[in-house]
Design an enzyme around this catalytic site. Structure first.
Site, PDB file in Angstrom:
ATOM      1  N   GLU A 122       2.564   2.053   3.691  1.00  0.00           N
ATOM      2  CA  GLU A 122       3.305   1.798   2.448  1.00  0.00           C
ATOM      3  C   GLU A 122       3.148   2.966   1.485  1.00  0.00           C
ATOM      4  OE1 GLU A 122       5.288  -0.541   2.844  1.00  0.00           O
ATOM      5  OE2 GLU A 122       4.249  -1.518   4.490  1.00  0.00           O
ATOM      6  N   HIS A 148       5.403   5.821   2.407  1.00  0.00           N
ATOM      7  CA  HIS A 148       6.809   5.591   2.061  1.00  0.00           C
ATOM      8  C   HIS A 148       7.169   6.219   0.708  1.00  0.00           C
ATOM      9  CE1 HIS A 148       8.813   3.258   5.077  1.00  0.00           C
ATOM     10  NE2 HIS A 148       8.047   2.184   4.990  1.00  0.00           N
TER      11      HIS A 148
HETATM   12  N1  B3K Z   1      10.015  -1.726   4.239  1.00  0.00           N
HETATM   13  C1  B3K Z   1       9.339  -2.972   4.407  1.00  0.00           C
HETATM   14  C2  B3K Z   1      10.033  -3.907   5.326  1.00  0.00           C
HETATM   15  C3  B3K Z   1      11.031  -4.764   4.690  1.00  0.00           C
HETATM   16  C4  B3K Z   1      11.501  -5.793   5.690  1.00  0.00           C
HETATM   17  C5  B3K Z   1      12.677  -6.528   5.209  1.00  0.00           C
HETATM   18  N2  B3K Z   1      13.137  -7.524   6.141  1.00  0.00           N
HETATM   19  C6  B3K Z   1       7.949  -2.800   4.876  1.00  0.00           C
HETATM   20  C7  B3K Z   1       7.681  -1.563   5.612  1.00  0.00           C
HETATM   21  O1  B3K Z   1       8.204  -1.288   6.660  1.00  0.00           O
HETATM   22  O2  B3K Z   1       6.926  -0.783   5.111  1.00  0.00           O
HETATM   23 ZN    ZN Z   2       7.870   0.770   6.475  1.00  0.00          ZN
END
Ligand code: B3K
Ligand code: ZN
Length: 866
Positions: free
Chosen positions: A306, A309
């Site tokens: 996370e 990201h």
């Molecule tokens: N980006 C979110 C995932 C969201 C899922 C939605 N159904 C978590 C991740 O991959 O980091």
């Molecule tokens: Zn992700």
């Protein structure tokens, strides 16, 4: 249901080819929340700008919102000035810019889907990716509309003393009638799926991190007060990730604050909302008594994921949801690299490949197969898949293998520099890699568009007289739904040759690019007979078909200098041994026993690696290698091999067990390796049927000073017939019944049991007062784990299928996303015998015939029948 009926009931698909740039841009958004679980009022002010020359109205997505007011440039519109249906508010606008305000009402405490704004254990929180923001307010809910957010939150101060949103808190104060407020500004333009808010009675574990340019960042992990002692590991992981991303990718954090909040009800692992990550509590909370080593590792991996990201996803986001792998594949690769850097690279790679084979290969081989960059979807939530995530990560890994580490880093720098602040595509990523390295990735791009796991066939011939060898490679990509014809892929295969007598490398590792349907590689000047080591490190996510006899596999498992290749050879030997037995060819357990014995005795190997190398492949992995899966026969053959391994190496397992015992708890790679070997050894001692096995397991269970040892012992006991089973399960329940995350383990261990009566046990557990469909973690612990227990789920009576379908239907009315995720095991019907296949299909049809089915389940069930 007939095909025509299914088609009529299926909502229209969104197509990648239909992408159009947004008609209106929204550079600024100001949100004002009057928070209350039963009735939250959201005032939204949008600064909108026409994008190009067109006459389209402003179209705003909205779902389940009660619209109270609409204003344009300060004037209240009356009904008739706009149109509204159950999905969209459409406002005609005259000029090229306007300020549009809406006022809506929502009810977070009625939100059981856990998308949008919802309540979890008294905390109000949000989940917007992919399309949850439209459940909060009217907005163009698509990732290519980027806005600067200003967010004001107001709520009752006593109930919700903490009010958080994205960016930095710039003001706060008290309001009337016991209320208070905070004002947040996020300077970085972002798509609405990265919006978040949290309101609750939370306590913080606070820390700070100084970035490479000397900026101090305040860090906080917010949890319920009583959980604070379990947040140190996540905080360490966060700081390690921040430093790692600076060192390895040159990425520095870009705000003054970084907040993480843990909640108990969450549809998946966590969410990377800008500077306000919201986590499923299972990926934050840990201490030795309640979390296993695997839990600790997963926490570090998800915290890193996370955090990463922030650049791969937030600073550079996706143009549309077909590009999801742009951020997810890359970020999974980054978190895999991070995790590998924290311990043994080989063990980490074994783990990555296990996940790929357990989740992605079956997906690629079944009715839900789709490319890493899909062409169409009905419900985007169904595409947060192992293909988009894990195969997507393999694509990035292959690019790195092809370009080399240095050029890969240049490519990543160029990608971030070129697309910072933009919504980009997978194509943009590949182009940046090409431009930075001068490598042509034209053919490689097929990995994004062609679904299916490529099959590589290898024939290796040695000519003793000529002292040369020929490696004949060929590839096929299987037919997948909607893709009958496939082109050859560009497949990077790290390859080496070892001397059969010396065991030494005789041809150094090289990267072979298999780009044609058939290709031959010659090796000259081979002083001794060579043994082929292919796809070392699992450079390419392919399945390899090669005629290797047991002796060659045993040799590689003992001598290959690539640790992953050693593991792989042992796995192949084990799979061959089990499948031979299943197909009635008779099976000699000797070579496996000898190879396992040698590995156990090899003091040069680290314990963590030994533990993984001596584990048998799972029943479902063995099933995946067969055309028609016979779950009982596979179980029988695998248990027979386990039993023989246990008996034949009894002394060795006991020695390994003893050698790995007696240390007091510490969390580091060496200690983890010892615990893992201890668990694996115990399982083999138990598999041998030794009289004292249950006693040893119970004593480990009882005296453990950590959850890794305790859960391992419980797992062994829960699969046996011994009286200690009930005692251990009862004791575990009594000890941990108030800790939801540990209670999940209690459900899971029973759902994964290899006992004959597991279906009965799971059925009984669905009536347990602690079972819940509302809480995704609990639901997955029992129903999800059961769907993955090949033998129990495929019990000949079909009761397993019925149980799963019943629960998918029940869950669908509450939480469609979580319900739909349970469906894939039923989609494997083509791979089972006729009776089982018919019963599985019947359950899929029953699901499809149910009234008010969600798009999520409808899409998965109809595709699964196809
Ligand atoms: N980006 C979110 C995932 C969201 C899922 C939605 N159904 C978590 C991740 O991959 O980091
Ligand atoms: Zn992700």
């Amino acid at each position: 249901m007939s095909d025509m009926q299914i088609a009529a009931a299926t909502p229209p698909a969104t197509l990648r080819a239909d992408y159009r740039a947004p008609a209106w841009l929204i550079p600024e958004i100001a949100l004002d929340f009057q928070l209350d679980p039963a009735r939250t009022i959201v005032r939204t002010r949008l600064t909108v700008e026409r994008n190009g020359a067109h006459h389209e109205p402003l179209r705003l997505d909205g779902e389940g919102l009660k619209l109270l007011e609409v204003h344009v440039d300060g004037d209240a519109l009356s009904e008739g000035d706009w149109t509204l249906d159950d999905a969209e508010l459409s406002v005609p606008l005259q000029g090229d810019a306007a300020v549009v305000e809406t006022l809506v009402e929502i009810a977070p405490d009625k939100n059981s889907q856990l998308m949008g704004l919802y309540a979890s254990g008294g905390i109000l929180c949000t989940q917007c990716e992919a399309e949850g923001f439209r459940r909060i307010t009217f907005f163009p809910d698509r990732p290519d509309v980027l806005s600067r957010y200003s967010v004001r939150l107001e709520a009752d101060k006593q109930r919700f003393p903490v009010l958080l949103s994205n960016g930095d808190c710039i003001e706060s104060g008290d309001g009337e009638a016991g209320r208070h407020w905070t004002l947040w500004q996020d300077p970085w333009p972002k798509p609405c799926y990265l919006f978040a808010l949290v309101a609750g009675d939370l306590a913080a574990n606070r820390d700070s991190f100084t970035t490479c340019s000397g900026k101090a960042v305040s860090l906080a992990i917010w949890v319920r007060e009583e959980d604070l002692p379990k947040t140190d590991h996540a905080m360490d992981a966060l700081k390690t990730s921040m430093a790692w991303d600076e060192r390895v990718y040159g990425r520095e954090y870009d705000l003054d604050q970084f907040n993480i909040v843990a909640v108990s009800d969450f549809n998946f692992g966590a969410m990377e909302n800008k500077s306000l990550n919201i986590f499923n509590s299972r990926y934050i909370l840990a201490d030795a008594d309640t979390a296993t080593d695997a839990d600790f590792d997963a926490i570090a991996g998800v915290v890193a994921h996370e955090y990463f990201h922030n650049w791969s996803g937030n600073r550079v986001t996706c143009r549309d949801w077909f590009q999801l792998s742009l951020k997810e594949g890359f970020t999974v690769f980054r978190d895999q690299q991070f995790s590998a850097d924290q311990g043994s690279e080989a063990v980490a790679r074994i783990g990555d490949v296990r996940v790929l084979r357990a989740a992605q290969f079956p997906e690629d081989a079944g009715p839900l197969a789709h490319p890493v960059r899909p062409e169409s979807y009905i419900e985007i939530s169904n595409f947060y898949t192992a293909t988009v995530y894990n195969k997507g990560a393999e694509l990035i890994r292959m690019m790195k293998a092809i370009l080399g580490a240095e050029d890969f880093r240049k490519g990543s720098d160029l990608y971030f520099e070129r697309h910072d602040g933009e919504a980009a595509t997978c194509e943009d990523f590949a182009t940046a890699m090409e431009d930075a390295s001068g490598t042509d990735l034209t053919q490689f791009r097929r990995w994004y568009s062609q679904a299916g796991t490529p099959k590589v066939t290898a024939r290796f011939d040695y000519d003793a007289e000529e002292q040369s060898a020929t490696l004949a490679l060929s590839q096929t990509v299987p037919v997948t739904p909607g893709q009958p014809d496939k082109q050859p892929m560009a497949i990077p295969l790290k390859t080496a040759l070892l001397g059969e007598t010396s065991g030494d490398p005789i041809v150094d590792e090289q990267l072979i690019m298999l780009t044609e349907s058939e290709q031959q590689i010659r090796f000259e000047n081979l002083a001794e007979p060579p043994v082929l080591s292919l796809n070392r490190g699992f450079t390419a996510p392919v399945s390899i078909d090669r005629e290797s006899d047991a002796a060659t596999l045993a040799f590689l498992s003992a001598r290959d200098d690539d640790p992953f290749a050693r593991y792989e050879a042992m796995q192949q030997l084990m799979v061959d041994t089990i499948t031979d037995a299943v197909s009635g060819n008779g099976s000699d357990h000797g070579p496996v026993i000898e190879a396992v014995g040698k590995t156990l005795a090899n003091n040069d190997l680290d314990k963590a690696f030994i533990a993984e190398a001596v584990l048998l492949p799972s029943e479902s992995f063995v099933g995946d290698q067969m055309l028609i899966v016979d779950p009982e026969a596979i179980h029988g053959a695998r248990e027979a091999l386990r039993n023989d391994l246990g008996e034949a190496l009894d002394a060795e397992w006991r020695a390994a067990y003893a050698g790995a015992s007696g240390n007091s708890y510490a969390y580091n790679p060496t200690a983890k390796g010892l615990r893992r070997l201890r668990a694996v050894s115990l399982s083999y001692v138990a598999a041998s049927g030794a009289d004292d096995a249950a006693q040893i397991a119970f004593s480990q269970f009882d005296s453990a000073d950590n959850m890794t040892d305790r859960q391992a012992a419980l797992g062994v006991l829960a699969s046996g017939e011994w009286p200690e089973r009930i005692a251990a399960l009862d004791d575990f329940y009594a000890r941990y019944k108030d800790d939801a995350l540990v209670l999940d383990k209690w459900f899971m261990v029973q759902a994964m049991s290899t006992r004959d009566d597991t279906v009965d046990a799971v059925e009984a557990l669905t009536a347990h007062p602690d079972f819940s469909i509302e809480n995704p973690n609990r639901f997955r612990s029992l129903i999800g784990a059961f769907g993955g227990n090949q033998r129990a789920f495929h019990t000949a009576s079909g009761r397993g299928y019925r149980l799963l379908a019943d629960h998918i239907l029940k869950a669908d009315a509450i939480n469609p996303q979580t319900a739909a995720r349970m469906l894939p095991p039923l989609g494997k019907w083509r791979r089972f015998d006729e009776e089982r296949g018919a019963m599985m299909r019947a359950e899929l049809e029953r699901i499809l015939a149910a009234p008010n089915l969600s798009k999520d389940v409808l899409e998965q069930a109809s595709k699964s029948l196809g």
